[in-house]
Scaffold this motif. Structure first.
Motif, PDB file in Angstrom:
ATOM      1  N   THR A  57       3.134  26.649  11.278  1.00 29.24           N
ATOM      2  CA  THR A  57       2.185  27.058  12.322  1.00 29.24           C
ATOM      3  C   THR A  57       0.772  26.937  11.776  1.00 29.24           C
ATOM      4  OG1 THR A  57       3.785  28.637  13.205  1.00 29.24           O
ATOM      5  CG2 THR A  57       1.491  28.956  13.844  1.00 29.24           C
ATOM      6  N   GLU A  58      -0.115  26.355  12.574  1.00 28.93           N
ATOM      7  CA  GLU A  58      -1.513  26.324  12.163  1.00 28.93           C
ATOM      8  C   GLU A  58      -2.129  27.701  12.392  1.00 28.93           C
ATOM      9  OE1 GLU A  58      -3.126  23.210  14.590  1.00 28.93           O
ATOM     10  OE2 GLU A  58      -3.019  24.401  16.394  1.00 28.93           O
ATOM     11  N   ARG A  59      -3.200  27.991  11.679  1.00 28.35           N
ATOM     12  CA  ARG A  59      -3.865  29.278  11.844  1.00 28.35           C
ATOM     13  C   ARG A  59      -4.420  29.404  13.265  1.00 28.35           C
ATOM     14  NH1 ARG A  59      -7.354  27.859   7.699  1.00 28.35           N
ATOM     15  NH2 ARG A  59      -9.004  28.832   8.918  1.00 28.35           N
ATOM     16  N   PRO A  60      -4.355  30.598  13.860  1.00 30.20           N
ATOM     17  CA  PRO A  60      -4.866  30.777  15.216  1.00 30.20           C
ATOM     18  C   PRO A  60      -6.363  30.510  15.296  1.00 30.20           C
ATOM     19  CG  PRO A  60      -4.329  32.902  14.237  1.00 30.20           C
ATOM     20  CD  PRO A  60      -3.848  31.848  13.288  1.00 30.20           C
ATOM     21  N   PHE A  61      -6.786  30.007  16.448  1.00 32.53           N
ATOM     22  CA  PHE A  61      -8.193  29.736  16.782  1.00 32.53           C
ATOM     23  C   PHE A  61      -8.829  28.659  15.904  1.00 32.53           C
ATOM     24  CE2 PHE A  61      -7.326  34.125  18.091  1.00 32.53           C
ATOM     25  CZ  PHE A  61      -7.564  34.009  19.451  1.00 32.53           C
ATOM     26  N   THR A  62      -8.017  27.846  15.215  1.00 37.38           N
ATOM     27  CA  THR A  62      -8.561  26.783  14.370  1.00 37.38           C
ATOM     28  C   THR A  62      -8.213  25.392  14.892  1.00 37.38           C
ATOM     29  OG1 THR A  62      -6.606  26.721  12.929  1.00 37.38           O
ATOM     30  CG2 THR A  62      -8.400  28.221  12.291  1.00 37.38           C
ATOM     31  N   GLY A  63      -7.295  25.294  15.818  1.00 36.22           N
ATOM     32  CA  GLY A  63      -6.820  24.003  16.290  1.00 36.22           C
ATOM     33  C   GLY A  63      -7.811  23.275  17.178  1.00 36.22           C
ATOM     34  N   CYS A 128      11.521  12.961  19.337  1.00 35.68           N
ATOM     35  CA  CYS A 128      11.579  12.838  17.876  1.00 35.68           C
ATOM     36  C   CYS A 128      11.961  14.127  17.165  1.00 35.68           C
ATOM     37  CB  CYS A 128      10.256  12.305  17.326  1.00 35.68           C
ATOM     38  SG  CYS A 128       8.888  13.473  17.433  1.00 35.68           S
ATOM     39  N   ASP A 129      12.212  15.186  17.919  1.00 40.84           N
ATOM     40  CA  ASP A 129      12.642  16.474  17.385  1.00 40.84           C
ATOM     41  C   ASP A 129      11.584  17.153  16.521  1.00 40.84           C
ATOM     42  OD1 ASP A 129      14.644  18.457  17.460  1.00 40.84           O
ATOM     43  OD2 ASP A 129      15.317  17.917  15.439  1.00 40.84           O
ATOM     44  N   SER A 130      10.314  16.853  16.749  1.00 43.24           N
ATOM     45  CA  SER A 130       9.243  17.512  16.016  1.00 43.24           C
ATOM     46  C   SER A 130       8.953  18.888  16.603  1.00 43.24           C
ATOM     47  CB  SER A 130       7.967  16.666  16.057  1.00 43.24           C
ATOM     48  OG  SER A 130       8.090  15.531  15.253  1.00 43.24           O
ATOM     49  N   HIS A 131       8.657  19.832  15.725  1.00 41.84           N
ATOM     50  CA  HIS A 131       8.291  21.187  16.137  1.00 41.84           C
ATOM     51  C   HIS A 131       6.927  21.160  16.818  1.00 41.84           C
ATOM     52  CE1 HIS A 131       7.682  25.535  15.935  1.00 41.84           C
ATOM     53  NE2 HIS A 131       6.496  25.287  15.390  1.00 41.84           N
ATOM     54  N   LEU A 132       6.845  21.807  17.981  1.00 39.75           N
ATOM     55  CA  LEU A 132       5.585  21.881  18.719  1.00 39.75           C
ATOM     56  C   LEU A 132       5.024  23.296  18.724  1.00 39.75           C
ATOM     57  CD1 LEU A 132       6.726  19.744  21.785  1.00 39.75           C
ATOM     58  CD2 LEU A 132       5.398  18.966  19.801  1.00 39.75           C
ATOM     59  N   GLY A 133       5.875  24.280  18.917  1.00 36.57           N
ATOM     60  CA  GLY A 133       5.452  25.669  19.018  1.00 36.57           C
ATOM     61  C   GLY A 133       6.587  26.499  19.588  1.00 36.57           C
ATOM     62  N   HIS A 134       6.241  27.473  20.438  1.00 40.71           N
ATOM     63  CA  HIS A 134       7.232  28.355  21.053  1.00 40.71           C
ATOM     64  C   HIS A 134       6.886  28.575  22.524  1.00 40.71           C
ATOM     65  CE1 HIS A 134       7.794  29.248  16.778  1.00 40.71           C
ATOM     66  NE2 HIS A 134       9.036  29.544  17.125  1.00 40.71           N
ATOM     67  N   VAL A 135       7.871  29.010  23.294  1.00 43.20           N
ATOM     68  CA  VAL A 135       7.648  29.357  24.692  1.00 43.20           C
ATOM     69  C   VAL A 135       8.020  30.822  24.886  1.00 43.20           C
ATOM     70  CG1 VAL A 135       9.921  28.502  25.447  1.00 43.20           C
ATOM     71  CG2 VAL A 135       8.085  28.749  27.120  1.00 43.20           C
ATOM     72  N   PHE A 136       7.182  31.515  25.651  1.00 44.06           N
ATOM     73  CA  PHE A 136       7.375  32.934  25.926  1.00 44.06           C
ATOM     74  C   PHE A 136       7.359  33.145  27.432  1.00 44.06           C
ATOM     75  CE2 PHE A 136       5.199  32.377  21.907  1.00 44.06           C
ATOM     76  CZ  PHE A 136       6.008  33.086  21.037  1.00 44.06           C
ATOM     77  N   LYS A 137       8.068  34.158  27.890  1.00 45.62           N
ATOM     78  CA  LYS A 137       8.167  34.428  29.317  1.00 45.62           C
ATOM     79  C   LYS A 137       7.888  35.901  29.580  1.00 45.62           C
ATOM     80  CE  LYS A 137      11.174  33.691  33.256  1.00 45.62           C
ATOM     81  NZ  LYS A 137      12.348  33.005  33.754  1.00 45.62           N
ATOM     82  N   GLY A 138       7.316  36.172  30.752  1.00 45.89           N
ATOM     83  CA  GLY A 138       7.137  37.546  31.184  1.00 45.89           C
ATOM     84  C   GLY A 138       5.993  38.291  30.525  1.00 45.89           C
ATOM     85  N   GLU A 139       4.938  37.593  30.155  1.00 47.59           N
ATOM     86  CA  GLU A 139       3.804  38.243  29.497  1.00 47.59           C
ATOM     87  C   GLU A 139       2.711  38.666  30.472  1.00 47.59           C
ATOM     88  OE1 GLU A 139       3.715  36.279  25.120  1.00 47.59           O
ATOM     89  OE2 GLU A 139       2.973  35.006  26.734  1.00 47.59           O
ATOM     90  N   GLY A 140       2.878  38.348  31.751  1.00 44.02           N
ATOM     91  CA  GLY A 140       1.919  38.791  32.747  1.00 44.02           C
ATOM     92  C   GLY A 140       0.776  37.843  33.031  1.00 44.02           C
ATOM     93  N   TYR A 141       0.833  36.624  32.487  1.00 42.20           N
ATOM     94  CA  TYR A 141      -0.188  35.637  32.836  1.00 42.20           C
ATOM     95  C   TYR A 141       0.065  35.187  34.275  1.00 42.20           C
ATOM     96  CZ  TYR A 141      -1.329  35.337  27.881  1.00 42.20           C
ATOM     97  OH  TYR A 141      -1.712  35.626  26.601  1.00 42.20           O
ATOM     98  N   GLY A 142      -0.981  34.921  35.007  1.00 39.40           N
ATOM     99  CA  GLY A 142      -0.851  34.514  36.411  1.00 39.40           C
ATOM    100  C   GLY A 142      -0.554  33.038  36.574  1.00 39.40           C
ATOM    101  N   THR A 143       0.462  32.554  35.910  1.00 39.86           N
ATOM    102  CA  THR A 143       0.832  31.142  35.980  1.00 39.86           C
ATOM    103  C   THR A 143       2.021  30.969  36.912  1.00 39.86           C
ATOM    104  OG1 THR A 143       2.308  31.317  34.084  1.00 39.86           O
ATOM    105  CG2 THR A 143       0.008  30.729  33.639  1.00 39.86           C
ATOM    106  N   PRO A 144       2.205  29.791  37.470  1.00 36.61           N
ATOM    107  CA  PRO A 144       3.311  29.573  38.415  1.00 36.61           C
ATOM    108  C   PRO A 144       4.704  29.810  37.832  1.00 36.61           C
ATOM    109  CG  PRO A 144       1.715  27.796  38.570  1.00 36.61           C
ATOM    110  CD  PRO A 144       1.314  28.634  37.392  1.00 36.61           C
ATOM    111  N   THR A 145       4.879  29.633  36.525  1.00 34.10           N
ATOM    112  CA  THR A 145       6.213  29.769  35.927  1.00 34.10           C
ATOM    113  C   THR A 145       6.409  31.071  35.172  1.00 34.10           C
ATOM    114  OG1 THR A 145       5.493  28.714  33.877  1.00 34.10           O
ATOM    115  CG2 THR A 145       6.407  27.267  35.599  1.00 34.10           C
ATOM    116  N   ASP A 146       5.360  31.848  34.971  1.00 36.11           N
ATOM    117  CA  ASP A 146       5.402  33.050  34.145  1.00 36.11           C
ATOM    118  C   ASP A 146       5.855  32.730  32.721  1.00 36.11           C
ATOM    119  OD1 ASP A 146       4.955  35.746  33.643  1.00 36.11           O
ATOM    120  OD2 ASP A 146       7.014  36.309  34.134  1.00 36.11           O
ATOM    121  N   GLN A 147       5.543  31.507  32.277  1.00 33.71           N
ATOM    122  CA  GLN A 147       5.861  31.089  30.925  1.00 33.71           C
ATOM    123  C   GLN A 147       4.587  30.640  30.220  1.00 33.71           C
ATOM    124  OE1 GLN A 147       8.747  27.994  31.455  1.00 33.71           O
ATOM    125  NE2 GLN A 147      10.407  29.415  31.879  1.00 33.71           N
ATOM    126  N   ARG A 148       4.579  30.842  28.887  1.00 32.63           N
ATOM    127  CA  ARG A 148       3.458  30.380  28.055  1.00 32.63           C
ATOM    128  C   ARG A 148       4.025  29.528  26.935  1.00 32.63           C
ATOM    129  NH1 ARG A 148       1.085  32.561  23.242  1.00 32.63           N
ATOM    130  NH2 ARG A 148       2.361  34.426  23.549  1.00 32.63           N
TER     131      ARG A 148
END
Length: 171
Positions: A57-63, A128-148
């Protein structure tokens, strides 16, 4: 059972999660790009290799793409597969680029991740099976899928809309 169920403590697992568990319509085929560890090391920078091939994982707020609002398509930095569109990107203020959905069913695959004492869902490039990150659900963001989809910038390459005649980012 939903992949976003109760916390389970244990070691990292590499069992795939059916796409249907994430409300997707199709199963994801096995990755088609296969390279040796040496090939990946030659093609990627050390940071890219650490994140994409070792699930770092890259450091937060640096990407590079944390605060980017450029219209376009985000590709896998390892293989060039189109993964996300800018119109699914949103400001979650979590420190990494966030998307509420992948570009299309079958562009990413999901893996149980039980590292760090919690159960999470790892997101990998289906090609290619490369790691991208993670997906989270139900965090309360106002997105159409309720996923981040919390994705490392170093895993992505943004192709701006209109670059090289590209029109794939159009709605």
């Amino acid at each position: 059972m939903s992949i976003f169920g109760k916390s389970v403590f244990g070691n990292k697992a590499t069992d795939s999660i059916p796409a249907s568990s994430l409300d997707a319509a199709t199963d994801v085929p096995e990755p088609s790009v296969r390279k040796s560890d040496d090939e990946w090391r030659r093609e990627l920078t050390p940071e890219e290799y650490h994140v994409l091939r070792q699930a770092g994982t890259e450091r937060p707020f640096t990407g590079e793409y944390v605060d980017t609002h450029t219209e376009g398509v985000y590709q896998c930095r390892a293989c060039g597969s189109e993964l996300f569109r800018s119109n699914e990107k949103f400001d979650s203020h979590c420190g990494w680029p966030s998307f509420w959905a992948p570009l299309a069913d079958g562009t990413v695959r999901y893996i149980h991740d039980r590292t760090l004492g919690m159960e999470r869902v790892e997101v990998r490039c289906a090609n290619c099976d490369s790691h991208l990150g993670h997906v989270f659900k139900g965090e309360g963001y106002g997105t159409p899928t309720d996923q981040r989809y919390c994705i490392n910038s170093v895993s992505l390459k943004l192709v701006p809309r209109g670059a090289d005649g590209d029109v794939s980012a159009e709605s």
